[in-house]
Design an enzyme around this catalytic site. Structure first.
Site, PDB file in Angstrom:
ATOM      1  CD  GLU A  11      -3.169  -0.715   0.557  1.00  0.00           C
ATOM      2  OE1 GLU A  11      -3.210   0.316  -0.270  1.00  0.00           O
ATOM      3  OE2 GLU A  11      -3.996  -1.433   0.123  1.00  0.00           O
ATOM      4  CB  SER A  12       2.159   3.065   2.353  1.00  0.00           C
ATOM      5  OG  SER A  12       2.395   2.228   3.464  1.00  0.00           O
TER       6      SER A  12
END
Length: 518
Positions: free
Chosen positions: A132-133
């Site tokens: 995700e990040s």
């Protein structure tokens, strides 16, 4: 939601853009159903250490390498199909992005692993912040998804993540991890224990996945994840997670070297029992305000929120100093204040508005029960949490070496060794992660390779303070010496290369750097 990074090339980091469209079904407390993908390996269960105590910190674990622990706790069985092979090839195409993830994850990964294990969830979920990040708590997508787990505002609120001008729970590593795992548990019950459908729904929303299942049922087709007609992003998302888990579990097989991460906490929760200015807290702990703010990314200002949470993540070696100092610190000294003299026509609301604080903060700071003021009355105005101009924490590192040398110690060269990260090098030399990166032309996505030469401008205590030699006397302790000369225990240990036990004996000579005014 897509989060693109140069390091991942064609690996598109996708996440929770549709979480705000989640099903209205109530969050039940029923036990999750056994997933058909969970293998029958035995998995160790561990008590949560989100809130550490001394006994827990002293407990030994089975392995010294956190990656081995993560690998041992992987649970999902899956086919090595073309979709997974394609995503694995993309991950392995870059030599740097796994090292970058490891460097960013180092402060927080142990905490997340502990909570996943405590809940008995598949350890594959630890790859979600990687996908995700890239483990950047400040990451923000074009659809306004924020944090390690990439929560959009509405889904964050649905799972208890508050967001205001002081604090963003989506960037709070502890709060957002709890919220994400709560959401995974809900989704897993929603999909009758099927973890692949669960992970797909984290990306696309449970409504889309449920509708895809219903369409296949009507057509007499299989309803497993691999057979569902889902958006292209979601068709890639689950294979990314499984491919990343496979690489982390089998680094030798894929010729991947993961920087060693110690299987021990890097950060510890310190309860502040109320609002506190980060500069005050950092001074009490004996570390730089910028270092404290760096590991508390949820804080939008240099003061914790008046609404809480009343806790800070603190590097473990500084936590004891902060806890001891907080116990003796009067509440009025936790937030710097300035004086204001009430004039005719003033009201609490007007004074609060002019000074960027709330009426309630004014009342608390001045022990006021009502709203009545009298002319000539002196009020203490609490800090609004904005950076203090003179504070070193908000100064940007100078870009020219000559300017850096004027404000720091002599330049040093450091040769990167296997397992080194920007985090541990910066901590060892008393500088911030950001400063170390800037001095060497690196950014948050840069990885380190053994043999690389780094330039370090350490904070020179000698340039600010005077050096002295103190001979240890009978009955002395590190804390009593540090208190006597108004320095931090961790600094005394660093200046004298003392080990973690902090053992000293009478007659031993210690080098101290004390304030020139003392």
């Amino acid at each position: 939601m897509k989060l693109r990074t140069a390091l991942l090339a064609t690996l598109i980091l996708s996440g929770c853009q549709n979480l705000s469209h989640q099903d209205d079904r109530a969050l039940t407390a029923s036990e999750p159903i056994k997933s058909p993908q969970v293998s029958k390996k035995l998995h160790k269960k561990h008590a949560s250490r989100f809130l550490f105590n001394d006994d827990q910190l002293d407990e030994s674990t089975d392995t010294g390498n956190l990656w081995v622990r993560i690998s041992d706790d992987m649970q999902l069985d899956f086919p090595d199909n073309q979709r997974i092979r394609q995503q694995r090839a993309t991950i392995l195409r870059s030599d740097n992005h796994l090292a970058t993830i490891a460097s960013r994850a180092e402060p927080y990964l142990y905490l997340i692993v502990e909570e996943i294990e405590r809940r008995g969830l598949p350890m594959e979920l630890v790859t979600i912040p990687m996908i995700e990040s890239m483990f950047d708590p400040h990451a923000r997508s074009r659809s306004n998804a924020v944090g390690l787990w990439q929560f959009v505002p509405q889904t964050g609120r649905n799972f208890g993540l508050r967001h205001d001008s002081w604090y963003d729970g989506r960037r709070d590593v502890l709060a957002s991890t709890n919220a994400a795992l709560d959401y995974f548990e809900y989704l897993n019950r929603f999909f009758d224990g099927d973890w692949l459908q669960t992970i797909a729904a984290y990306n696309a929303g449970e409504g889309r996945v449920r509708n895809a299942i219903l369409r296949n049922q009507k057509r007499g087709r299989p309803t497993d994840y691999w057979s569902l007609d889902l958006p292209r992003e979601t068709r890639m998302y689950v294979p990314k997670v499984l491919a990343m888990a496979d690489v982390l579990s089998n680094p030798e097989k894929y010729n991947v070297t993961l920087p060693t991460l110690a299987n021990e906490p890097k950060l510890r929760v310190v309860n502040t029992e109320g609002q506190i200015d980060l500069h005050v807290a950092a001074q009490l702990a004996g570390l730089r305000p910028a270092d404290l703010k760096e590991v508390n990314p949820a804080l939008s200002r240099w003061t914790t929120s008046p609404r809480g949470p009343y806790r800070l993540l603190v590097p473990v070696e500084y936590a004891d100093s902060l806890e001891l100092a907080l116990a003796d610190l009067p509440k009025r000294e936790r937030i710097p204040t300035r004086s204001y003299r009430v004039v005719s026509g003033d009201t609490l609301s007007r004074i609060a508005m002019q000074n960027g604080v709330s009426v309630n903060q004014l009342k608390v700071a001045n022990n006021l029960r009502g709203n009545t003021l009298r002319r000539g009355q002196t009020l203490a105005i609490p800090s609004d949490g904005k950076p203090v101009a003179a504070a070193p924490a908000v100064r940007q590192p100078q870009s020219k070496p000559t300017r850096i040398a004027a404000t720091t110690g002599s330049k040093r060269h450091y040769k990167v060794r296997s397992g080194d990260t920007l985090w541990n090098i910066s901590r060892a030399h008393g500088v911030t992660h950001g400063e170390l990166a800037k001095w060497n032309g690196l950014n948050a996505k840069s990885a380190l390779k053994p043999g690389m030469q780094l330039v370090i401008w350490p904070k020179s205590a000698a340039s600010r303070d005077k050096s002295m030699v103190y001979q240890v006397r009978r009955g002395d302790s590190l804390s009593s010496i540090a208190a006597r000369f108004q320095v931090a225990v961790v600094d005394v240990m660093r200046w004298n290369q003392l080990d973690k036990s902090g053992y000293i004996k009478p007659g031993q000579e210690l080098t101290l750097f004390v304030n020139n005014n003392s």
